[in-house]
Design a protein around this motif. Structure first.
Motif, PDB file in Angstrom:
ATOM      1  N   GLU A  90       0.826  -1.208   0.000  1.00 42.74           N
ATOM      2  CA  GLU A  90       0.000   0.000   0.000  1.00 42.74           C
ATOM      3  C   GLU A  90       0.856   1.253   0.000  1.00 42.74           C
ATOM      4  OE1 GLU A  90      -3.227   0.571   2.668  1.00 42.74           O
ATOM      5  OE2 GLU A  90      -3.971  -1.475   2.405  1.00 42.74           O
ATOM      6  N   TYR A  91       1.930   1.230   0.766  1.00 43.27           N
ATOM      7  CA  TYR A  91       2.823   2.382   0.822  1.00 43.27           C
ATOM      8  C   TYR A  91       3.491   2.599  -0.537  1.00 43.27           C
ATOM      9  CZ  TYR A  91       6.570   5.504   2.289  1.00 43.27           C
ATOM     10  OH  TYR A  91       7.427   6.582   2.406  1.00 43.27           O
ATOM     11  N   LEU A  92       3.921   1.501  -1.176  1.00 44.87           N
ATOM     12  CA  LEU A  92       4.569   1.621  -2.480  1.00 44.87           C
ATOM     13  C   LEU A  92       3.630   2.220  -3.515  1.00 44.87           C
ATOM     14  CD1 LEU A  92       6.475  -1.801  -2.721  1.00 44.87           C
ATOM     15  CD2 LEU A  92       7.453   0.439  -2.244  1.00 44.87           C
ATOM     16  N   GLU A 131       2.113   6.047  -1.751  1.00 40.92           N
ATOM     17  CA  GLU A 131       3.079   7.086  -1.397  1.00 40.92           C
ATOM     18  C   GLU A 131       4.218   7.223  -2.418  1.00 40.92           C
ATOM     19  OE1 GLU A 131       2.470   9.141   1.044  1.00 40.92           O
ATOM     20  OE2 GLU A 131       0.667   7.996   1.582  1.00 40.92           O
ATOM     21  N   MET A 132       4.574   6.094  -3.046  1.00 41.51           N
ATOM     22  CA  MET A 132       5.697   6.141  -3.991  1.00 41.51           C
ATOM     23  C   MET A 132       5.231   6.026  -5.445  1.00 41.51           C
ATOM     24  SD  MET A 132       8.649   3.937  -2.027  1.00 41.51           S
ATOM     25  CE  MET A 132       9.897   4.495  -3.184  1.00 41.51           C
ATOM     26  N   ASP A 133       3.908   5.883  -5.649  1.00 42.43           N
ATOM     27  CA  ASP A 133       3.328   5.836  -6.995  1.00 42.43           C
ATOM     28  C   ASP A 133       3.956   4.733  -7.847  1.00 42.43           C
ATOM     29  OD1 ASP A 133       1.528   6.632  -8.901  1.00 42.43           O
ATOM     30  OD2 ASP A 133       2.834   8.170  -9.755  1.00 42.43           O
ATOM     31  N   ILE A 134       4.093   3.538  -7.262  1.00 50.42           N
ATOM     32  CA  ILE A 134       4.636   2.375  -7.965  1.00 50.42           C
ATOM     33  C   ILE A 134       3.489   1.405  -8.220  1.00 50.42           C
ATOM     34  CG2 ILE A 134       6.207   0.414  -7.800  1.00 50.42           C
ATOM     35  CD1 ILE A 134       7.981   2.163  -5.981  1.00 50.42           C
ATOM     36  N   ILE A 155      13.739   2.588  -2.188  1.00 47.29           N
ATOM     37  CA  ILE A 155      13.243   1.388  -1.511  1.00 47.29           C
ATOM     38  C   ILE A 155      14.333   0.761  -0.650  1.00 47.29           C
ATOM     39  CG2 ILE A 155      12.478  -1.002  -1.913  1.00 47.29           C
ATOM     40  CD1 ILE A 155      10.850   0.027  -4.275  1.00 47.29           C
ATOM     41  N   LYS A 156      15.543   0.691  -1.181  1.00 48.86           N
ATOM     42  CA  LYS A 156      16.667   0.127  -0.444  1.00 48.86           C
ATOM     43  C   LYS A 156      16.927   0.889   0.846  1.00 48.86           C
ATOM     44  CE  LYS A 156      21.480  -1.317  -1.064  1.00 48.86           C
ATOM     45  NZ  LYS A 156      22.632  -1.355  -1.998  1.00 48.86           N
ATOM     46  N   ASN A 157      16.770   2.217   0.789  1.00 53.66           N
ATOM     47  CA  ASN A 157      17.042   3.054   1.961  1.00 53.66           C
ATOM     48  C   ASN A 157      15.872   3.099   2.939  1.00 53.66           C
ATOM     49  OD1 ASN A 157      19.581   3.695   0.941  1.00 53.66           O
ATOM     50  ND2 ASN A 157      18.840   5.519  -0.134  1.00 53.66           N
ATOM     51  N   LEU A 158      14.647   2.899   2.444  1.00 52.56           N
ATOM     52  CA  LEU A 158      13.461   3.035   3.287  1.00 52.56           C
ATOM     53  C   LEU A 158      13.164   1.783   4.110  1.00 52.56           C
ATOM     54  CD1 LEU A 158      10.955   4.980   0.980  1.00 52.56           C
ATOM     55  CD2 LEU A 158      11.773   5.718   3.222  1.00 52.56           C
ATOM     56  N   PHE A 159      13.375   0.606   3.524  1.00 57.25           N
ATOM     57  CA  PHE A 159      12.939  -0.639   4.158  1.00 57.25           C
ATOM     58  C   PHE A 159      14.143  -1.408   4.712  1.00 57.25           C
ATOM     59  CE2 PHE A 159       9.714   0.377   0.966  1.00 57.25           C
ATOM     60  CZ  PHE A 159       8.549   0.302   1.719  1.00 57.25           C
ATOM     61  N   ASP A 160      14.133  -1.620   6.019  1.00 53.66           N
ATOM     62  CA  ASP A 160      15.246  -2.329   6.672  1.00 53.66           C
ATOM     63  C   ASP A 160      15.229  -3.828   6.393  1.00 53.66           C
ATOM     64  OD1 ASP A 160      16.121   0.033   7.780  1.00 53.66           O
ATOM     65  OD2 ASP A 160      14.885  -0.205   9.588  1.00 53.66           O
ATOM     66  N   ASN A 161      14.067  -4.356   6.008  1.00 51.86           N
ATOM     67  CA  ASN A 161      13.947  -5.797   5.806  1.00 51.86           C
ATOM     68  C   ASN A 161      14.351  -6.242   4.396  1.00 51.86           C
ATOM     69  OD1 ASN A 161      11.678  -4.415   4.838  1.00 51.86           O
ATOM     70  ND2 ASN A 161      10.423  -6.256   4.896  1.00 51.86           N
ATOM     71  N   VAL A 162      14.816  -5.312   3.562  1.00 49.95           N
ATOM     72  CA  VAL A 162      15.244  -5.664   2.207  1.00 49.95           C
ATOM     73  C   VAL A 162      16.612  -6.346   2.268  1.00 49.95           C
ATOM     74  CG1 VAL A 162      15.937  -4.774  -0.049  1.00 49.95           C
ATOM     75  CG2 VAL A 162      13.895  -3.864   1.090  1.00 49.95           C
TER      76      VAL A 162
END
Length: 460
Positions: free
Chosen positions: A282-284, A287-290, A317-324
């Motif tokens: 939902e955020y992607l 908020e990120m228009d993906i 995405i790499k910087n936003l999500f710690d679980n990547v």
């Protein structure tokens, strides 16, 4: 050029004969001298003057379809002033494709009415429709973006205006069609008459197609429509001009051995792996228009995705999500043979080198390249060469190589080949409206949202 105008002249001559055969008694009953009936254009001018129509209507004779519209306007005036102006008569005239006026002319007793009840004049509405049709056909045509092949440059739901003048106005090749339609009305019911087909003719261009221009063109491989200007419309970026050498290595495009210039809107497929927690879809999206997000596999609290991203979005995405765990481009290996690719042995990420044919050049044919250029030879000569006994072939047209900006989600020249110059429609110039709709259910009007930041945005 001469052929096109000869075809148009012959068509107008037959129209003239049809008009005379269907209306000569109306002329006589109106008190018009017989010799005036048979003078082309002048006989139309007489009717315009008689029924108080503007002389500017004569300009409708310049194109086949508008000339047909003009004849119907005059025929409606004629039958109205001879007591046949009821709705029933008008409908019979239209649905009989004009044959009703022949029936009246040859089999009915006609008498001019001295005083006719004045009706509301709808000339303004009619002229507005005609002017809109001429603009649509010869100057600027509206389109809507239905697929994501050009994202992030053009989005699904963008309504664009395409100039037909920039690359040279291509005159209609199927002049008889239902106005404001393209190739089909409903299902496979065609909106044009394919028997009447005019030769290709294009006026001089304001500017030539430049490398990296976005171009609207007719899809060369549309097998449902043989008339060029009635084939389906596609929109892509022209990355290869006539004479260029194209190659793709590890998903990177090279033109004439030079790496393409970076542009931020280009998208490619990225593989993403997360642990313990899935991505916040939902955020992607919100908020990120993906939009293009696909969950490939879920296994032992590990989640694998394929997402179409720009380089900038991938970094975010790499910087936003710690679980990547990792995020990397999904590049096919060089040995992978992709289905339906233009040349067997290539794929979307390892392609070429491929030479783009140029008008007037001699192509040396051999067993290695015969299958590449055979389609062009078939298109230009109407026959297939199985054995390259003719060592050279002279190219008759310019050709272009088109690709979508959404590189891993675009059905383009990598799959179906070159675009001939006679298939070019025009240049997109403006996004006049943009609607963000549910791609799975686009007719759910309640979910529509205006993209205010894209309205009246020029297309570079």
């Amino acid at each position: 050029m001469h052929q096109y105008f000869v075809f148009s002249g012959v068509f107008l001559f037959f129209e003239y004969l049809i008009h005379i055969l269907g209306t000569w008694r109306f002329y006589q009953k109106s008190g018009i001298n017989s010799w005036k009936i048979f003078i082309p254009i002048y006989n139309i001018f007489i009717l315009l003057k008689t029924y108080n129509r503007s002389r500017w209507y004569l300009f409708l004779l310049l194109t086949p379809l508008t000339s047909i519209i003009l004849l119907f306007i005059l025929w409606m005036d004629l039958i109205r002033f001879f007591g046949r102006g009821r709705k029933k008569d008008i409908l019979l005239l239209f649905f009989s494709a004009g044959l009703y006026i022949f029936y009246i002319n040859f089999f009915e007793k006609i008498q001019k009415i001295e005083k006719i009840k004045k009706k509301e004049d709808h000339t303004g509405i009619l002229l507005a429709i005609i002017f809109s049709f001429i603009t649509h056909t010869y100057i600027i045509q509206p389109f809507v973006i239905p697929t994501s092949s050009m994202e992030r440059t053009l989005l699904v739901g963008d309504f664009i205006l395409v100039s037909k003048i920039h690359y040279g106005l291509r005159m209609p090749m199927s002049p008889i069609s239902i106005p404001f339609t393209h190739n089909n009305i409903i299902g496979n019911v065609k909106s044009y008459i394919s028997i009447l087909q005019w030769p290709y003719f294009r006026f001089h261009s304001v500017q030539s197609i430049q490398r990296n221009d976005i171009v609207v063109f007719n899809f060369p491989k549309d097998s449902n429509h043989q008339v060029i200007d009635r084939k389906d419309h596609y929109i892509k970026r022209c990355i290869g001009l006539p004479g260029d050498l194209i190659s793709i290595k590890k998903g990177v495009l090279f033109v004439n051995h030079r790496k393409e210039n970076f542009f931020p809107e280009k998208q490619q497929a990225y593989l993403i792996k997360t642990e313990n927690v899935p991505l916040n879809i939902e955020y992607l999206k919100n908020e990120m228009d993906i939009e293009d997000i696909e969950l490939i596999e879920e296994k032992n609290d590990e989640y694998f995705y394929q997402i179409m991203l720009t380089k900038k979005k991938a970094i975010q995405i790499k910087n936003l999500f710690d679980n990547v765990v990792f995020i990397k481009k999904n590049i096919f290996p060089t040995y992978f043979q992709e289905d339906y690719i233009f040349h067997s042995g290539w794929n979307r990420d390892f392609f070429g080198p491929l030479h783009i044919p140029k008008k007037g050049e001699l192509i040396k044919l051999n067993l290695k390249n015969l299958h590449i250029y055979n389609e062009i030879i078939t298109y230009e000569k109407g026959k297939i060469i199985n054995d390259p006994s003719e060592k050279y072939y002279k190219i008759k047209n310019n050709y272009y190589f088109m690709m979508g900006d959404n590189r891993h989600n675009s059905y383009d020249s990598r799959y179906w080949g070159f675009v001939p110059e006679d298939h070019v429609v025009g240049k997109p110039i403006l996004i006049w409206m943009s609607i963000d709709w549910d791609r799975k259910n686009p007719f759910n009007f309640f979910s529509w949202k205006l993209r205010w930041n894209r309205i009246m945005k020029t297309i570079n």
